[in-house]
Motif scaffolding. Structure first.
Motif, mmCIF file in Angstrom:
data_model
loop_
_atom_site.group_PDB
_atom_site.id
_atom_site.type_symbol
_atom_site.label_atom_id
_atom_site.label_comp_id
_atom_site.label_asym_id
_atom_site.label_seq_id
_atom_site.Cartn_x
_atom_site.Cartn_y
_atom_site.Cartn_z
ATOM 1 N N LYS A 16 0.846 -1.193 0.000
ATOM 2 C CA LYS A 16 0.000 0.000 0.000
ATOM 3 C C LYS A 16 0.883 1.246 0.000
ATOM 4 O O LYS A 16 1.784 1.374 0.834
ATOM 5 N N ARG A 17 0.613 2.159 -0.942
ATOM 6 C CA ARG A 17 1.354 3.416 -0.966
ATOM 7 C C ARG A 17 1.067 4.219 0.305
ATOM 8 O O ARG A 17 1.949 4.862 0.868
ATOM 9 N N GLN A 18 -0.197 4.171 0.755
ATOM 10 C CA GLN A 18 -0.588 4.897 1.949
ATOM 11 C C GLN A 18 -1.761 4.196 2.626
ATOM 12 O O GLN A 18 -2.428 3.348 2.017
ATOM 13 N N ALA A 44 4.827 1.369 -2.866
ATOM 14 C CA ALA A 44 3.918 1.305 -4.011
ATOM 15 C C ALA A 44 3.922 -0.092 -4.623
ATOM 16 O O ALA A 44 4.799 -0.919 -4.336
ATOM 17 N N GLU A 48 8.352 0.921 -5.262
ATOM 18 C CA GLU A 48 8.947 2.209 -4.913
ATOM 19 C C GLU A 48 8.677 2.507 -3.437
ATOM 20 O O GLU A 48 7.547 2.425 -2.960
ATOM 21 N N VAL A 50 7.971 4.914 -0.834
ATOM 22 C CA VAL A 50 7.516 6.299 -0.719
ATOM 23 C C VAL A 50 7.475 6.752 0.743
ATOM 24 O O VAL A 50 7.534 7.942 1.033
#
Length: 454
Positions: A16-18, A44, A48, A50
């Motif tokens: 999960k990116r966020q 991500a 990636e 983040v």
């Protein structure tokens, strides 16, 4: 930059990116799967890194949402770990497979809109027939659902342990820690954690390699299980002796059992023991190994290979939660991996009702003990032989009465007081040397002669 541990999403991994509103859905799917999974927030889909802002706040939000928004209770079934890499913080949520399937979103109920299952890298709605089948098989005979036969319980020891970790237990602590049944009675988990109970963990010690010659039989229990666990760990740490292992290059100080693996094996045996059968784990030390026997078996539907992968399926989620609160368990699902870093899979032995872990002592330990014993025996024999030789010389020399100075010079000994204490006086007291002037033992004219001389 890529996350160093990156791999594509699969049945056991969600990236999960966020933090978003799908958190509970993904966790429900892992809870309902056979072997749980891991969600990483701050990475991500393409790997990636983040990161996330204010990781402490994120941790609190995650814990609160998973406790409040999913049923049945998820307490003891997940772990939230804060990590850093490449200067960025991210969150790892470790989810165990639950024993009270199906789990569901509280606001949606036990329906296809609330129940999910992991299919590949996706969390899919659970079919109605699967929901009904899982519910019919739901494990009810757990220590959280069994009422304690004794309800007059006190928890002063448990409160002290929580206080040491800067937590305070209020009047609602039993409910908050899931130590009560749905009817409000203390459950069997509460009984095990109470100041007094009937659970006692045995640590036996045998002289040899079999169970014939028992030389120690200690019991740790009838008290809070946390206290008993710490006592067992202390006992085995004392028994875990250090020895010198000589290699081609150097002398190494080594423990007879690898300390980290020993700790994890002890805690696993206690936390995952099937206490509903009212049989505690036991620990047995032999001259060449430690055997740990716990009640239970590999989780239903698992193979031995999958067991060794470290997927966490807590037998006693109530105990797991409390041991995690008190930092006795470091991270959910890490125990098996820590053990297997030092020992092979073959130390585990499975039967339908028991799991036994046989941890052999380190290579060279038995030889080191034999060498030490042999050296000690040899030194003792040499000292005895030397003493006997001196005594024999004195008896021969004293066939004719001799003064103290004459005997001492004959033996080549310079230290007068040492000669008196270690040779002359013991021979007199034993009746092997007699005094020519027995009424004047300190006379400068005193002489000594062998007992068979008049």
């Amino acid at each position: 930059m890529k996350f160093s541990g990156y791999r594509a999403e699969d049945q056991h991994l969600e990236l999960k990116r966020q933090l978003n509103d799908k958190l509970e859905k993904e966790v429900v799917a892992f809870l309902n799967s056979r072997d749980g999974g891991v969600m990483i927030i701050g990475v991500a889909d393409d790997g990636e890194l983040v990161g996330v802002d204010d990781v402490d706040l994120q941790q609190l939000k995650i814990k609160d949402r998973l406790k409040q928004n999913i049923a049945p209770s998820t307490m003891g079934l997940f772990d939230v770990v804060l990590l850093q890499e490449q200067g960025k913080a991210f969150v790892k949520v470790i989810v165990a497979s639950g024993s009270e399937k199906p789990y569901y979103l509280g606001k949606m109920g036990m329906s296809s809109k609330g129940c999910f299952i992991r299919v590949g890298s996706a969390s899919e709605p659970m079919p109605s027939d699967m929901i009904e089948d899982l519910f019919s098989k739901r494990v009810r005979n757990s220590i959280g659902n069994i009422a304690s036969r004794y309800q007059d319980l006190s928890f002063e020891q448990l409160k002290i342990y929580y206080h040491e970790h800067s937590y305070s237990l209020n009047e609602q602590f039993a409910k908050n820690l899931e130590l009560t049944t749905k009817g409000g009675e203390y459950n069997y988990a509460a009984y095990l954690l109470a100041d007094r109970n009937g659970c006692s963990i045995k640590v036996g010690k045998y002289r040899g390699t079999d169970r014939v010659d028992l030389i120690e039989n200690e019991e740790y229990g009838y008290c809070c299980l946390v206290k008993a666990t710490k006592a067992v760990l202390d006992k085995l740490n004392i028994e875990n002796r250090t020895f010198t292992k000589i290699t081609a290059k150097e002398r190494l100080e080594q423990k007879m059992l690898e300390p980290v693996a020993l700790r994890e094996a002890v805690i696993n045996a206690i936390v995952h023991n099937d206490f509903s059968r009212e049989v505690p784990p036991k620990f047995e030390l032999f001259s060449d190994r430690l055997e740990i026997t716990s009640v239970g078996s590999i989780p239903a539907g698992f193979t031995q290979e999958e067991f060794f992968m470290g997927y966490s399926v807590p037998q006693n989620k109530e105990l797991m939660r409390i041991f995690r609160d008190l930092d006795i368990v470091e991270q959910m699902g890490s125990g098996i991996n820590r053990i297997l870093k030092s020992y092979p899979h073959s130390i585990y032995h499975f039967s339908p009702n028991f799991i036994r872990v046989i941890m052999p002592f380190s290579e060279g330990f038995i030889e080191s003990q034999s060498s030490t014993a042999q050296a000690t025996a040899q030194a003792t024999a040499q000292a005895t032989a030397q003493a006997m030789s001196i005594e024999a010389q004195v008896l021969i020399f004293c066939q004719t009465p001799r003064t103290r100075a004459e005997i001492q010079d004959f033996l080549g000994l310079k230290h007068r007081e040492h000669f008196r204490k270690t040779i002359l006086n013991p021979m007199i007291e034993a009746g092997k040397l007699r005094l020519t002037l027995p009424d004047k033992p300190t006379s400068p004219k005193q002489k000594f002669y062998a007992e068979d001389q008049q």
